[in-house]
Design a protein around this motif. Sequence first.
Motif, PDB file in Angstrom:
ATOM      1  N   HIS A  53       0.814  -1.226   0.000  1.00  0.00           N
ATOM      2  CA  HIS A  53       0.000   0.000   0.000  1.00  0.00           C
ATOM      3  C   HIS A  53       0.847   1.275   0.000  1.00  0.00           C
ATOM      4  CE1 HIS A  53      -3.660  -2.220   0.407  1.00  0.00           C
ATOM      5  NE2 HIS A  53      -3.407  -2.684   1.605  1.00  0.00           N
ATOM      6  N   ARG A  86     -11.510 -13.583   7.150  1.00  0.00           N
ATOM      7  CA  ARG A  86     -11.973 -12.323   6.551  1.00  0.00           C
ATOM      8  C   ARG A  86     -13.480 -12.143   6.769  1.00  0.00           C
ATOM      9  NH1 ARG A  86      -8.243  -9.056   3.919  1.00  0.00           N
ATOM     10  NH2 ARG A  86      -9.993  -7.870   3.097  1.00  0.00           N
ATOM     11  N   ASP A 119      -5.260 -11.728   2.591  1.00  0.00           N
ATOM     12  CA  ASP A 119      -6.335 -11.716   1.595  1.00  0.00           C
ATOM     13  C   ASP A 119      -6.226 -12.831   0.566  1.00  0.00           C
ATOM     14  OD1 ASP A 119      -4.299 -10.829  -0.029  1.00  0.00           O
ATOM     15  OD2 ASP A 119      -5.162  -8.850  -0.412  1.00  0.00           O
TER      16      ASP A 119
HETATM   17 MG    MG Z   1      -5.592  -6.104   2.751  1.00  0.00          MG
END
Ligand code: MG
Length: 139
Positions: A53, A86, A119
Amino acid sequence: MNQKTLAIIKPDAVQRNVIGEILCMAQERDLVPVAAKLIHLTRERAQGFYHVHRDKGFFDSLTEYMCEGPIFVMVLEGEEAIEGWREVMGATDPAQATQGTIRKRFGENIERNSAHGSDGPDTARFEIDFFSGDLELEG
Ligand code: MG
Ligand code: CDP
């Protein structure tokens, strides 16, 4: 398929002393902690963990938040553990998260959202390796 995922209880939730409640939610989903530790990240390690990110507008704020206090890092194991965790966490933005999820119950806002989960399988491998020294994992 039996899987492992990397789960983190983020600083906001550790500070509010809700590790136990979050562990219960993992337990209810048959996700088993096979390694765990409270870790206080440095800014450099937070930046390394969220390297993917680095170009996002929220990167500086996110990495500052992630080292403002200890995090509780776990490897969770179980059937479809990556997707399962998740689901237990809920959507990234607590305002969008389903009732009964961690982020709905405990998240303060889209940044301070109380939990992290890998993820996908490649991310899980990278993230478990990232903490393997802290967690004293073999190989
Ligand atoms: Mg993530
Ligand atoms: O954590 P998750 O995989 O659901 O979301 P992400 O898109 O991989 O983003 C990583 C983390 O960055 C989030 O969990 C939030 O803490 C933070 N974030 C943020 O502060 N603002 C955004 N618009 C998106 C994410």
